[in-house]
Design a protein around this motif. Structure first.
Motif, short mmCIF file in Angstrom:
data_model
loop_
_atom_site.label_atom_id
_atom_site.label_comp_id
_atom_site.label_asym_id
_atom_site.label_seq_id
_atom_site.Cartn_x
_atom_site.Cartn_y
_atom_site.Cartn_z
N SER A 242 0.82 -1.21 0.00
CA SER A 242 0.00 0.00 0.00
C SER A 242 0.86 1.26 0.00
O SER A 242 0.33 2.37 -0.07
N LYS A 243 2.19 1.06 0.12
CA LYS A 243 3.11 2.20 0.13
C LYS A 243 4.11 2.05 -1.02
O LYS A 243 5.30 1.80 -0.80
N PRO A 244 3.64 2.21 -2.26
CA PRO A 244 4.52 1.98 -3.41
C PRO A 244 5.70 2.93 -3.48
O PRO A 244 6.76 2.57 -3.98
N LEU A 245 5.52 4.15 -2.97
CA LEU A 245 6.63 5.11 -3.02
C LEU A 245 7.80 4.65 -2.16
O LEU A 245 8.97 4.84 -2.54
N LYS A 246 7.48 4.01 -1.02
CA LYS A 246 8.55 3.49 -0.16
C LYS A 246 9.29 2.37 -0.88
O LYS A 246 10.53 2.32 -0.87
N LEU A 247 8.55 1.49 -1.55
CA LEU A 247 9.18 0.41 -2.29
C LEU A 247 10.07 0.95 -3.42
O LEU A 247 11.18 0.47 -3.63
N LEU A 248 9.57 1.96 -4.12
CA LEU A 248 10.36 2.57 -5.19
C LEU A 248 11.64 3.19 -4.63
O LEU A 248 12.71 3.10 -5.24
N LEU A 249 11.52 3.84 -3.47
CA LEU A 249 12.69 4.43 -2.83
C LEU A 249 13.72 3.36 -2.50
O LEU A 249 14.92 3.51 -2.79
N LEU A 250 13.26 2.26 -1.90
CA LEU A 250 14.17 1.20 -1.50
C LEU A 250 14.85 0.57 -2.71
O LEU A 250 16.07 0.34 -2.70
N PHE A 251 14.08 0.29 -3.76
CA PHE A 251 14.66 -0.32 -4.94
C PHE A 251 15.60 0.65 -5.65
O PHE A 251 16.59 0.25 -6.26
N GLY A 252 15.28 1.94 -5.61
CA GLY A 252 16.17 2.94 -6.20
C GLY A 252 17.51 2.96 -5.50
O GLY A 252 18.57 3.09 -6.14
N ILE A 253 17.50 2.83 -4.18
CA ILE A 253 18.74 2.81 -3.40
C ILE A 253 19.53 1.53 -3.68
O ILE A 253 20.75 1.56 -3.92
N ILE A 254 18.83 0.39 -3.68
CA ILE A 254 19.49 -0.91 -3.82
C ILE A 254 20.07 -1.12 -5.21
O ILE A 254 21.20 -1.60 -5.36
N HIS A 255 19.31 -0.77 -6.25
CA HIS A 255 19.68 -1.18 -7.60
C HIS A 255 20.01 -0.02 -8.55
O HIS A 255 20.27 -0.26 -9.74
N VAL A 256 19.97 1.22 -8.05
CA VAL A 256 20.36 2.35 -8.90
C VAL A 256 21.51 3.11 -8.26
O VAL A 256 22.62 3.18 -8.81
N LEU A 257 21.28 3.67 -7.08
CA LEU A 257 22.32 4.48 -6.43
C LEU A 257 23.53 3.65 -6.03
O LEU A 257 24.68 4.05 -6.27
N LEU A 258 23.30 2.49 -5.40
CA LEU A 258 24.42 1.66 -4.96
C LEU A 258 25.26 1.14 -6.13
O LEU A 258 26.50 1.22 -6.09
N GLY B 164 21.09 -3.43 -16.12
CA GLY B 164 22.17 -2.71 -15.45
C GLY B 164 23.51 -2.93 -16.11
O GLY B 164 24.29 -1.99 -16.31
N LEU B 165 23.81 -4.18 -16.49
CA LEU B 165 25.08 -4.48 -17.15
C LEU B 165 25.17 -3.81 -18.52
O LEU B 165 26.21 -3.30 -18.92
N ARG B 166 24.04 -3.82 -19.23
CA ARG B 166 24.04 -3.21 -20.56
C ARG B 166 24.26 -1.70 -20.47
O ARG B 166 25.01 -1.12 -21.27
N LEU B 167 23.63 -1.06 -19.50
CA LEU B 167 23.76 0.40 -19.37
C LEU B 167 25.16 0.82 -18.94
O LEU B 167 25.72 1.80 -19.45
N LEU B 168 25.75 0.06 -18.02
CA LEU B 168 27.05 0.46 -17.47
C LEU B 168 28.23 -0.06 -18.29
O LEU B 168 29.26 0.60 -18.38
N PHE B 169 28.09 -1.24 -18.88
CA PHE B 169 29.23 -1.86 -19.55
C PHE B 169 28.96 -2.19 -21.01
O PHE B 169 29.82 -2.76 -21.68
N HIS B 170 27.75 -1.90 -21.46
CA HIS B 170 27.36 -2.24 -22.83
C HIS B 170 27.53 -3.75 -23.07
O HIS B 170 27.88 -4.17 -24.17
N ALA B 171 27.34 -4.52 -22.01
CA ALA B 171 27.47 -5.98 -22.10
C ALA B 171 26.08 -6.59 -22.17
O ALA B 171 25.23 -6.30 -21.34
#
Length: 338
Positions: free
Chosen positions: A71-87, A153-160
């Motif tokens: 019921s709190k999709p923004l929190k989930l988006l925040l967490l996934f953004g931290i885990i799989h984008v920022l980190l 993620g690999l394609r964006l960062l390493f073109h792999a």
């Protein structure tokens, strides 16, 4: 032996494992490496053991818990953004400074941050006062999205570009994570939560023992590659330790002002504990042994570091409780004086 005594011993064993986890985990890893040639043939059991650990954790969650998380999709988006984008971006930058941005070691270190959250994170979250239902939701969603996250993620960062058997992976993830979770929650709902106290003396210690076996088998999985990795270990071990430790701390500190403490604990373990078994298979199948090395080292590093983080969080919690108690006492003392 009476049923009551058996239950008491089960709870004592569970408490003992939790108390001495910082000692037990390194010993289990050592045993996995020492008897690796024998244990290696049993690594096929890891998914089934994972499935039971998932089930044991899910029993304690109700449908309302999961519903509240979604019921709190923004929190989930925040967490996934931290885990799989920022980190991943942070690790890409730091590791690139050390090895060069197209080094196979950098690909492996970044891949560690792209692979899905490991199910053992649920156990650590439950032991350190985190949000178990949120952790389960993260694990389920992350596992289902892992083919997109890893390849994208690999394609964006390493073109792999790598080709994964997405259907087989999704089927395995459904069997290991989704179905045991659904079954555990269903039993919780059918018994209106009564199953938790009824089975905890048996399910809790058994899940810890299964977890220990998983750690040993993951360590055993390293044995075929040890000779190939020896020459580069001194070079990659320090940066691997730093990256794994950074992952835990980054998860805890990155959203400190945005989410409550229980969710920060959850995010810390979601950042630091990854499904390294899956990551190792992908790295060894599609990349060089050098790329796989940081992920293989993650098998050895993330659980011992998890115990250290657990002690840190528990100490931090005790300090905060002591301060809160002292403030409450001082407030009562002032009221009495006035």
């Amino acid at each position: 032996m009476g049923e009551k005594k058996v239950a008491q011993r089960g709870l004592k064993l569970n408490d003992w494992i939790e108390k001495y986890m910082v000692i037990v985990v390194p010993l289990v890893i050592g045993a996995g490496l020492l008897f690796g040639e024998t244990l290696y043939f049993y690594t096929y059991l890891v998914p089934y053991l994972f499935a039971y650990v998932t089930f044991a954790m899910a029993i304690g969650c109700s449908f309302e818990h999961i519903k509240d998380v979604f019921s709190k999709p923004l929190k989930l988006l925040l967490l996934f953004g931290i885990i799989h984008v920022l980190l991943p971006l942070l690790v890409y930058w730091l590791a690139g400074l050390v090895f060069g941005y197209h080094s196979p070691y950098v690909i492996g270190l970044v891949m560690f941050t792209l692979i899905p959250v490991g199910i053992s994170a649920v156990m650590w979250v439950s032991m350190t006062g985190g949000n178990v239902s949120l952790m389960l939701a993260i694990v389920i969603i992350d596992s289902l999205l892992s083919p997109i996250i890893i390849t994208g993620g690999l394609r964006l960062l390493f073109h792999a570009t790598i080709q994964l058997d997405t259907v087989s992976m999704l089927i395995d993830l459904l069997l290991i994570i989704v179905l045991p979770t659904v079954l555990g929650i269903a039993l919780h709902e059918l018994t209106k939560g009564r199953i938790v106290s009824a089975v905890k003396p048996y399910s809790a210690p058994l899940s810890k023992l299964c977890f220990m076996v998983v750690v040993a088998l993951n360590a055993a999985a390293l044995t075929p590659s040890l000779d190939e990795l020896k020459q580069d270990l001194l070079r990659i071990i320090p940066i691997s330790i730093a990256i794994v430790l950074l992952s835990y701390l980054f998860g805890y500190l990155s959203a400190m002002r945005l989410i409550e403490r229980a969710d920060r604990i959850t995010l810390s373990y979601a950042s630091g504990i990854r499904n390294v078994s899956l990551g190792a298979v992908i790295a060894l199948t599609y990349f060089s042994p050098q790329t796989a090395m940081p992920i293989l080292l993650g098998i050895l590093l993330q659980q011992p570091i998890a115990t250290t983080i657990g002690l840190f969080l528990q100490t931090l919690n005790k300090t905060k409780l002591a301060k809160a108690s002292r403030r409450e006492y001082d407030g009562e003392d002032i009221q009495e004086r006035t």
